[in-house]
Every structure is written in structure tokens, then in C-alpha cells.
Design a protein around this motif. Sequence first.
Motif, PDB file in Angstrom:
ATOM      1  N   ALA A  68       0.890  -1.205   0.011  1.00  0.00           N
ATOM      2  CA  ALA A  68       0.033  -0.076   0.240  1.00  0.00           C
ATOM      3  C   ALA A  68       1.023   1.326   0.064  1.00  0.00           C
ATOM      4  CB  ALA A  68      -0.798   0.054   1.286  1.00  0.00           C
ATOM      5  N   HIS A  71       2.404   1.905  -3.224  1.00  0.00           N
ATOM      6  CA  HIS A  71       1.366   2.535  -4.120  1.00  0.00           C
ATOM      7  C   HIS A  71       1.101   4.151  -3.808  1.00  0.00           C
ATOM      8  CE1 HIS A  71       0.944  -1.452  -5.750  1.00  0.00           C
ATOM      9  NE2 HIS A  71       0.383  -0.977  -6.623  1.00  0.00           N
ATOM     10  N   SER A 399      -4.285   2.023  -3.243  1.00  0.00           N
ATOM     11  CA  SER A 399      -3.394   1.682  -2.038  1.00  0.00           C
ATOM     12  C   SER A 399      -4.369   1.367  -0.843  1.00  0.00           C
ATOM     13  CB  SER A 399      -2.279   2.628  -1.926  1.00  0.00           C
ATOM     14  OG  SER A 399      -3.085   3.850  -1.476  1.00  0.00           O
ATOM     15  N   THR A 487       2.670   2.031 -10.474  1.00  0.00           N
ATOM     16  CA  THR A 487       2.180   1.050  -9.391  1.00  0.00           C
ATOM     17  C   THR A 487       2.756  -0.334  -9.961  1.00  0.00           C
ATOM     18  OG1 THR A 487       0.359   0.132 -10.188  1.00  0.00           O
ATOM     19  CG2 THR A 487       0.130   2.080  -8.862  1.00  0.00           C
TER      20      THR A 487
END
Length: 489
Positions: A68, A71, A399, A487
Motif C-alpha cells: 500500500a 502505491h 492503495s 504501481t
Amino acid sequence: MSRGGAAAREAAQPQDRGWAWMVLVAAVLLQGLTLGFPSCIGVFFTDLQHDFQATNSETSWFPSIMVAVLHAGGPLCSFLVKRFGCRFAVMLGGLLSGVGMVSSSFCKSLSQLYITAGFITGLGSCFSFQAGVTALGYYFVRWRTLANAMASTGVSVGFTLWPLLSQYLLDDMGWRNTFLIFGGILLNCCVCGAIMRPVQPASQSLLQPARPGEEPGREAEEAQLANGGSSPHPEIQRQARTACFRMLQKYLAFDIFCQNKGYQIYTIGVSWMMLGFALPHIYLVPYAIHSGVEERRAALLVSIIGFINIFIRPLTGLLSGLSVFTGRRIYLFSLAALLCGLSNFICVISAKFSVLIIYCVITSIAMSGIGALVFQVLMDVVQMESFSSALGLFTILESITLLIGPPLTGLLVDITSNFHCVFYTSSFFLISAALFMALSFCALERKSKSKEASKVPLDNPSRCQYNEILTEPQSERQSPPAVIYITSI
């Protein structure tokens, strides 16, 4: 003198030649070191769970936080690049990644691991990877598409090698010493960053630190604070609020989200899809070990996915670039997500190693389609001048779902004591997201055609609700690329 003049011109314009290819090699290594790294976390899942006496849900927070942050750190990385340059951001990211993994080898609890390996290493990986991609964009103009395609192979190579190396070191040294070694390996991001020396395009130097005066109202605000005023003038406050609003609008495209139906549907669909996309990556190895597969063979499953990605992802990118798919890439993306969701039922049918290999082959093909198309579809949905800010909001929402998906599924496994819940849950989110995006864009296309039919016919009516903006021939030559966020899909 002539040789000196030629050398000066080459130093001033290094794009597409000379040192640019060294930067490409560094970008390949960066992507393998950063985006490929989370693929090995599943190898340590069982050992961490046993050592810390933790549940599946508690253990899964560790990879969730790492992915997470990887991202969501895009806007902060963008600020560092604009302020200090790509080289600084890459080297800072390498330092953070190395320190995070070295610190994690001394952790006494999972909560400490969340901070060290999860947050610090994830943030460092974000800085190194995204700043490296940005530097690659400055060094390549004519061959930028080829350079990015070649650099993306580093992800698949890392996806292949990290799990094998992890299992080898884990068997001989344990997870603590392995994390310590990983810290040293990730410090090589600093070496890659040192290769990415600043360049100055003909128009202006965008790799140099940004000037404070570029931010609206900032100079007036700093002058007011320098005068010691405890209560700034209302006009200064208004300018500060305006500057904050413009910055949010620049990096988080809320206005585009509200006005562009295509972007709205795509962002919601991908965010929903991410609730289930990462689940098999995290739980595949624990599921195989739990089902009686030998640990080394279980780690090999993840490497098989990465190895197939090396070849399938470039082919998928070339296929999607054909003119026949112009305006229809969203449907290819939805098909890849649908296939990825359906493939999870193979793991439910059987957990034999031979069956799991078949699953890895099919899901790798589907993953290649998702990874190759996710940003290209976003470029089709929004105009290129809005792409940077649109991608900022896109990655942050993505995320959030990546963060909460694995722990919630781990909680479900703890309650039911059945790993099949992982694959059922993943299939539900992937299949529902694929159908939602495909049907919604189909409805938008029909609505667009009905509106065009009721109006005066245009010379070149659009065939779809969203338009493709072909910017490469002009924008890449006229101005350097904007700082974008990529990403690990």
C-alpha cells in the motif's frame, strides 16, 4: 576545440544515446529490486506466523502495508523529484529500503515489523522506483516507449528471482538473517541512483531542484512568517489556502473524478478489483505448504508466475497497441481481470503441485494483461495533460483497498480455518470488477452514440465515450515528461 564542443553538446543533450542506456540498465535493476521484492513475502509468511504466534490476519498486515505504501507514496515522491531531483529521490529510497530491512531483522513484534519492513521499506521502494521511471523519461525521447517496455522486464525478473533467493536463504539462515542480507541488497538502489546523473533539457532543467517561487503565494507567506507576524494577514491566509487547493488539484484529480464518467468508473472498478488482486500472491505459498507441498516447490510457484510474465507482458503490450483495439482496450483489461478471477477456482479444485502449476500459468497470462494495460487504459480515459494528477488519485484509492484486502481475508481464514476463502474472495472481487467496468463502459459508449445520432453529424465522430490522446509525437519533443506515479501491478 571541435572535440570539446561536440562533447559539450552531447553532455547537454544525452537523450536516446550514450549514458541513457546505462540509465536504462539502472532502471531495470531498480524495478527488479523494488517492485519485484514484495513477491517474496509469502515465503516468510508461515515462519513469521509461528515466531510471533500471530493469526493470518495479523501476519498479512505486513505485506499489505508494504504494498500500500509502495502505491500511495507517489505524490510525496513527486514532490521530492521536483524539489531535489531524481538522483536524490532514488538514493534516498534505497537508503530507506535498506535501513528498513536491516531494522526489521531485530524486530521483537509484528507491530515493529509493520513500521520497519512495511512502512519504511515500502516508502523507500516507492521513491526509488518512481523516481527511476521519471529519470528514464528524461533520458529517452524518441525511444521512450521501448525504454519503458525494456525497464518493465525488471519487475518480472525480480518476481522470478526474489522467491527463489528467499527460500534458499531462509532454509540456511532463518528469516532474521535473510532480512539483514536483503537490507544490503536493497542498498544497491543507491548505486542505481548514482548512475542517474541530472540532465538539462533544451527548454529548462526539470531535474534540478524546483524554485520556491513556483508555488503560488509561497513567497508572500514566507515573508510574512519571516517578519514574525503571529497572525498572518487575511490575504496571506487566502493565498496559502489557494496554494494548498491548487496543489491538491494538481496531484489529486477530484475535479476530473467528478466530471469524467469514464475515469470515475475505471478508478472505482480498479480499486474494487485490488481488494482481491493481491490475495493469491500473499497466500499462495502458505496455502501450498498447508496442503502438503514441500517448501522449496511452493516458493517455485511464485517464480513460475514471474518467469512467464517476462515473455507474456511485452507481447500483451504489443497486441494491445494494434489499431484494431483502439478505443477497446478497456474490454481487453476487463477480460484479463475476468480470466484472473476465474483462474482462482483451479486452486479450489485441487492443491496438488501439478495443478497449482497450471494455475500459475493461467493466472500469469491474466496478470500480464492487467499489468500491461492498466496505465494505457487510464491514458485513454483522461487527457495526457491531466494524466499525472489523475494517476495520483488513482494510486491512492488503489492503495487503500490493497491495504485492507489481505487482512480482512486473513481474518476470514482465521474464522473458517479454510484457505479456500482466499480464492473465493479474490474471484468475487476480480469477476465483479471486470463485469462492472465492461458493462459500464459499454453503456457509456451506447449513450455517446445516441447523443451523436441526435446531433448534427461531425466529420470524425468518436467511437467511444473516452478518447485516446496520442501525445508522443509532439509532447515528448516539446516538453519533458511530467512526474508520474507507477504501481506494481
